[in-house]
Design a protein around this motif. Structure first.
Motif, PDB file in Angstrom:
ATOM      1  N   UNK A 100       1.059  -1.354  -0.707  1.00 48.87           N
ATOM      2  CA  UNK A 100      -0.123  -0.202  -0.388  1.00 48.87           C
ATOM      3  C   UNK A 100       1.004   1.027  -0.182  1.00 48.87           C
ATOM      4  N   UNK A 101       1.776   1.955   0.891  1.00 50.05           N
ATOM      5  CA  UNK A 101       2.218   2.182   1.053  1.00 50.05           C
ATOM      6  C   UNK A 101       3.384   2.599  -0.542  1.00 50.05           C
ATOM      7  N   UNK A 102       3.665   1.677  -0.988  1.00 49.10           N
ATOM      8  CA  UNK A 102       4.869   2.227  -2.364  1.00 49.10           C
ATOM      9  C   UNK A 102       3.948   2.399  -3.066  1.00 49.10           C
ATOM     10  N   UNK A 103       2.181   2.003  -3.117  1.00 48.08           N
ATOM     11  CA  UNK A 103       1.646   2.503  -4.077  1.00 48.08           C
ATOM     12  C   UNK A 103       1.227   3.703  -3.890  1.00 48.08           C
ATOM     13  N   UNK A 104       1.328   4.285  -3.096  1.00 43.80           N
ATOM     14  CA  UNK A 104       1.037   5.466  -2.563  1.00 43.80           C
ATOM     15  C   UNK A 104       2.523   6.342  -3.033  1.00 43.80           C
ATOM     16  N   UNK A 105       3.276   5.780  -3.102  1.00 40.79           N
ATOM     17  CA  UNK A 105       4.413   6.191  -3.538  1.00 40.79           C
ATOM     18  C   UNK A 105       4.868   6.746  -4.728  1.00 40.79           C
ATOM     19  N   UNK A 106       4.086   5.891  -5.424  1.00 38.01           N
ATOM     20  CA  UNK A 106       4.611   6.299  -5.973  1.00 38.01           C
ATOM     21  C   UNK A 106       3.457   6.367  -7.721  1.00 38.01           C
TER      22      UNK A 106
END
Ligand code: ZN
Length: 269
Positions: free
Chosen positions: A244-250
């Motif tokens: 989830x956090x990687x998706x947000x950053x991406x």
């Protein structure tokens, strides 16, 4: 929710199941090893016991033979005392000497046998002590296995029920791919995408560390639709997902240095 997300829920339950069972499996293997070692000890003890019995029988025969010779020598000595002629006396003496030589051979053999018998008895004693120790370990191993099985029993039922529910929501073809990957790669069946450098769009598969093309990330960032295909790593085949956090950053939510970066990132995706 996307197929990947649905599958990820199953995967996380499977990881817990495998984790729980691996401790039990380890306890079972340890117990099996103790049983195997006990069987080996018993087999060795059987062999030594058989050897001991055989030697004792031979030693018994020897002893009987020596007693028979002793009796015969005793008789000859009496006959010597009552001998009428020198010739007769000498004949008895010759026989006594022959029998004494025979007896001496039996005696030497008997001593050797006694030494061997003592050795075998010591070996059996050592083995019995070893067996008692191993038996203790086996007892502890058995307890440990039962305890572990008991500990995880309820949780296993719970997780299995949870899994049954989650699996129903995953399309069949995705599930097939997943099962095949689990068979091949176990805990590495699914792998999160790792972000090396967001600005340069450098992402890797966290399972095999190979670089992933940009479209892999875009696929995973597409709005969730129930029939979107799974995204696989081109190198190792792992089913990829995005934390989830990687998706947000991406998606550029955390902001960047340059102005308009957010808009640029969004349009790229
Ligand atoms: Zn990979």
């Amino acid at each position: 929710m996307s197929v990947t997300e649905k599958l990820l829920r199953v995967f996380r339950v499977d990881q817990q199941l495998r984790g729980l069972q691996s401790r039990l499996r380890a306890a079972e293997r340890f117990l099996d090893e103790q049983v195997r070692q006990l069987q080996q000890i018993d087999a060795r003890r059987d062999t030594l016991s058989a050897q001991l019995k055989q030697l004792q029988a031979v030693a018994g025969d020897n002893e009987g033979e020596m007693k028979r010779l002793d009796a015969r020598i005793e008789t000859l000595r009496e006959q010597m005392n009552n001998a009428k002629t020198n010739k007769e006396y000498k004949a008895f003496l010759t026989e006594v000497n022959t029998l004494k030589a025979d007896r001496s051979q039996y005696e030497t053999a008997a001593l050797e046998q006694m030494t061997k018998i003592d050795e075998l008895r010591k070996q059996i004693e050592t083995l019995d002590a070893e067996r008692a120790e191993r038996e203790k370990v086996r007892g502890v191993a058995h307890e440990d296995k039962s305890k572990r099985a008991d500990e995880i029993k309820d949780r296993l039922v719970q997780l299995q029920a949870e899994r049954d529910g989650l699996v129903k929501e995953v399309p069949l073809d995705a599930l097939k791919t997943y099962d095949e990957m689990v068979r091949q790669r176990g805990d590495e069946a699914m792998a999160p995408i790792e972000e090396l450098d967001r600005r340069r769009h450098e992402y890797t598969c966290s399972s095999c560390q190979m670089a992933l093309p940009m479209e892999t990330l875009s696929n995973l960032l597409r709005p969730s639709t129930s029939n979107a295909p799974l995204t696989r790593c081109v190198s190792c085949g792992a089913i990829l997902y995005l934390e989830a956090d990687a998706a947000e950053r991406a998606q550029g939510k955390s902001g960047g240095g340059k102005k308009g970066k957010k808009a640029q990132a969004s349009s790229e995706l």
